[in-house]
Design an enzyme around this catalytic site. Structure first.
Site, PDB file in Angstrom:
ATOM      1  N   ILE A  97      20.250  59.353  -0.563  1.00 18.38           N
ATOM      2  CA  ILE A  97      21.281  58.695   0.254  1.00 18.38           C
ATOM      3  C   ILE A  97      22.181  57.807  -0.614  1.00 18.38           C
ATOM      4  O   ILE A  97      23.354  57.634  -0.319  1.00 18.38           O
ATOM      5  CB  ILE A  97      20.600  57.812   1.346  1.00 18.38           C
ATOM      6  CG1 ILE A  97      19.646  58.631   2.204  1.00 18.38           C
ATOM      7  CG2 ILE A  97      21.649  57.082   2.188  1.00 18.38           C
ATOM      8  CD1 ILE A  97      20.287  59.718   3.015  1.00 18.38           C
ATOM      9  N   GLU A 211      36.723  68.498   2.612  1.00 18.45           N
ATOM     10  CA  GLU A 211      37.778  67.519   2.384  1.00 18.45           C
ATOM     11  C   GLU A 211      38.469  67.834   1.064  1.00 18.45           C
ATOM     12  O   GLU A 211      38.062  68.746   0.337  1.00 18.45           O
ATOM     13  CB  GLU A 211      37.191  66.094   2.376  1.00 18.45           C
ATOM     14  CG  GLU A 211      36.145  65.866   1.298  1.00 18.45           C
ATOM     15  CD  GLU A 211      35.405  64.534   1.455  1.00 18.45           C
ATOM     16  OE1 GLU A 211      35.112  64.119   2.589  1.00 18.45           O
ATOM     17  OE2 GLU A 211      35.108  63.913   0.425  1.00 18.45           O
ATOM     18  N   HIS A 249      35.301  58.507  -1.171  1.00 19.44           N
ATOM     19  CA  HIS A 249      34.321  59.331  -1.881  1.00 19.44           C
ATOM     20  C   HIS A 249      34.778  59.537  -3.326  1.00 19.44           C
ATOM     21  O   HIS A 249      35.950  59.835  -3.570  1.00 19.44           O
ATOM     22  CB  HIS A 249      34.199  60.712  -1.227  1.00 19.44           C
ATOM     23  CG  HIS A 249      33.498  60.680   0.101  1.00 19.44           C
ATOM     24  ND1 HIS A 249      33.727  61.626   1.070  1.00 19.44           N
ATOM     25  CD2 HIS A 249      32.586  59.839   0.602  1.00 19.44           C
ATOM     26  CE1 HIS A 249      32.979  61.356   2.125  1.00 19.44           C
ATOM     27  NE2 HIS A 249      32.274  60.276   1.872  1.00 19.44           N
TER      28      HIS A 249
END
Lengths: 292, 382
Positions: A97, A211, A249
């Site tokens: 994560i 994306e 990101h």
């Protein structure tokens, strides 16, 4: 009914005594996941939540509990070490994560995993969930999911929740939802997950959410065109992103024409995917696709 | 984190990469002195974090020291607008005064991480001085990519293979292999995201020189490169973006007038796209992050509102780790503190969404609450 995680999943959490690790450990267990162990070096012998044993090493945790999935919440400087420790202990599925892992560390990790029987999902991902078998290995809100036959794969976290929410509200359940993460270098790819969904008899359709940045969606498109026999709906976000800028990101940067949203949409369209025109149309597009 | 050309060249030179002799100048007088030390014709190059300097008038040749001073004086203190800076341009605080070089050939050389291959690669092309994307599109046969196994590093045979592809003369092969090894080592040691030498030149007398250099460091690795922080030039970055990054908020200024605040990068991009699809333009990308608290939400809203082009605001929160009631309190707090209250559309979903909406309706602020992305788009376009 699902891929990667199911009723046989025995979860161990690395970093279980940390703030995020403990919070999500409780939520994974509350959803129904079999949480069998935690690992925090130096805290071996403690019990988490009164019943889950904490170990000093992954190897000890696996030996004692038969854990077969590791979920990692350790801070970025230690994430690569945590992944490699689980691989060394033979854990077949590792989900990281942690956000902010240096790219160099990820390249070393991927090199280390070559030839080992460990699959990595992430880093910088929300994890995965199989609602039908009550297996939640990640940080997603469990209650928006409902069991069903659509597989979801995405590079994003909250956008995946948005997609799942629209599906559930449209009466469309999910087999497994996998967030592969937003880093430029990561483990499991779109192609890996597409292959698993394609072979899963209980998954009847696939939703792919991509994306801007990199060429992962083009690789997915090429695979879909060649191999996937099930209907695929896809959404690409970042149509309005300017070139050269990192959109949150680390991997979401337009670095060339292939990284543009339009190039990815064109590739997926060419592969026969049902294009989801805007992020508001996920539920309706998939419903229409399933009705055909 | 981007470095200036002069910083990149200093770093690469420490690894043994040959660079032209050059001096940094912060004033016309310093430029005159630098040019005097170099002697003869020099190049004066504006130091900004953007390419396209030559076409924008940021790189000029001076025939003597006095002219170098005049050019430096005309550049320093101004704002340079290039194809890559956006319309507001980048401030020029320093120039690099560099010796001129007799060029035989211009080549392209870079080290990046290839996400598909999941390892570092060296990219070379015999078409130097051009955008590599353009070369790859027009003449892909002139671009060669060499993947490097991070476990063993760049091997000399790989360097020789690249040299051969560049059709370098025999005497330049070993220097090229050494240059490639030096750049790869610099890339790994410093956690670089990119090292680009364009052009890498072969001089008339057969030497290789890095005539320009771009170097970007991995932001996520800065925790182990404390010394690199001294190289950061926040003057090259948007002031709001600097403030945001210090608060742990991902913010990118855009050209529209709809301020967007979202949790999660993917959902933030989706929200921008929805704004656009409704016929409006987003003023920013803003991802407040997963574990945000009330204070961080408030900071994010105030930061967004300090951009004068924001006329309307769309907040889109999908509660997970972040509870919607916490987000709502942050919004109310920020609107209470802000000196202006642009029209606000809020969409909340997920953990404690009902409690969050209650906080907003109790606040007395004029907030339009919507349930779906489509409703949000329609509301913001009105």
């Amino acid at each position: 009914m699902s891929i990667l995680v199911d009723g046989n999943t025995r979860l161990l959490i690395q970093g279980i005594t940390g703030r995020e690790g403990s919070f999500h450990a409780e939520r994974c267990a509350a959803y129904g996941t079999a949480l069998v162990a935690g690992v925090t070096p130096g805290k071996g012998g403690e019990l988490f939540g009164g019943s889950v044993p904490v170990f000093n090493s992954v190897r000890a945790a696996v030996d004692e509990t038969g854990a077969n999935v590791a979920l990692i919440f350790v801070p970025p400087p230690f994430a690569a070490d945590a992944i490699m420790e689980s691989a060394d202990a033979g854990v077949p599925l590792v989900v990281c994560i942690t956000e902010g892992v240096p790219v160099r560390d990820s390249t070393f990790v991927m090199r280390y995993l070559e030839g080992k029987g460990t699959r990595l999902i992430g880093p910088n991902c929300p994890g995965l969930i199989s609602p039908g078998s009550k297996a939640k290995i990640g940080i997603m809100p469990g209650d928006i999911h409902t069991p069903g036959k659509v597989g979801v794969v995405s590079r994003s976290g909250t956008l995946t929740y948005e997609a799942v929410d629209q599906l559930t509200k449209a009466g469309i359940g999910q087999s497994t939802c996998v967030g592969i993460g937003g880093d430029p270098v990561s483990g499991t790819t779109f192609v890996d997950v597409l292959e698993l969904f394609n072979d899963d008899p209980e998954t009847e359709a696939i939703v792919l959410i991509g994306e801007i940045g990199g060429t992962k969606e083009q690789q997915a498109a090429a695979y879909i065109k060649e191999h996937v026999r099930k209907p695929v709906a896809s959404l690409i976000v970042g149509q309005t992103a300017p070139p050269g800028r990192r959109m949150g990101h680390a991997g979401a940067v337009i670095t060339g024409e292939a990284a543009l949203a339009s190039a990815k949409v064109a590739a997926l369209q060419d592969a026969g995917c049902h294009i989801i025109p805007t992020p508001a149309d996920i539920g309706s597009t998939v419903a229409a696709m399933l009705a055909r | 984190m981007k470095l200036h050309e002069y910083q990149a060249k200093e770093l690469l030179a420490r690894y043994g990469v040959p660079v032209p002799e050059a001096y940094v100048a912060s004033s016309a007088a310093e430029a005159v002195e630098a040019a005097g030390r170099l002697g003869g014709r020099v190049v004066v190059k504006a130091q900004v974090h953007a390419g396209g300097r030559g076409k924008a008038g940021g790189v000029k040749v001076a025939s003597d020291a006095a002219e170098a001073g005049t050019i430096a004086g005309s550049l320093i203190g101004t704002t340079l607008v290039t194809a890559q800076t956006g319309p507001s341009g980048a401030p020029v605080d320093k120039v690099l005064v560099e010796q001129t070089v007799d060029i035989e050939r211009e080549l392209y050389f870079s080290v990046i991480t290839d996400g598909g291959l999941r390892r570092p690669v060296i990219i070379v092309s015999s078409a130097g001085g051009m955008e590599i994307e353009e070369v790859a599109r027009e003449t892909p046969e002139r671009v060669l990519t060499e993947p490097i196994d991070p476990a063993v590093g760049l091997q000399p045979f790989q360097g020789r293979r690249l040299a051969e592809a560049l059709e370098l003369p025999a005497g330049a092969v070993r220097p090229f292999v050494a240059l490639a090894e030096a750049c790869y080592k610099a890339f790994m040691d410093n956690d670089a995201s990119m090292i680009e030498i364009n052009p890498l030149v072969l001089t008339k007398d057969g030497r290789l020189l890095a005539l320009d250099a771009k170097l970007t460091l991995d932001d996520d690795a800065l925790f182990r490169h404390a010394d690199a922080l001294a190289l950061r030039d926040t003057g090259q970055e948007d002031a709001l973006e600097v403030e945001a990054s210090e608060a742990g908020i991902a913010y990118v200024k855009l050209d529209g007038n709809v301020g967007c605040m979202v949790n999660g990068a993917g959902l933030a991009m989706a929200t921008m796209d929805i704004v656009k699809s409704a016929g409006a333009e987003p003023a920013n990308f803003l991802d407040v992050g997963g574990g945000a608290n009330e204070e961080k939400i408030s900071t994010a809203i105030l930061l967004m509102l300090s951009d004068p082009s924001v006329e309307r605001v769309l907040v889109n929160i999908f509660g997970g780790i972040l509870r919607c009631d916490i987000a709502a309190r942050g919004i109310v707090d920020a609107y209470g503190k802000a000196d202006r209250q642009p029209a606000l559309v809020v969409r909340m979903l997920g953990t404690n969404a009902d409690e969050g909406k209650q906080v907003l309706s109790d606040s007395g602020l004029a907030i339009e609450l919507v349930d779906t992305l489509r409703d949000a788009a329609e509301a913001i376009a009105r």
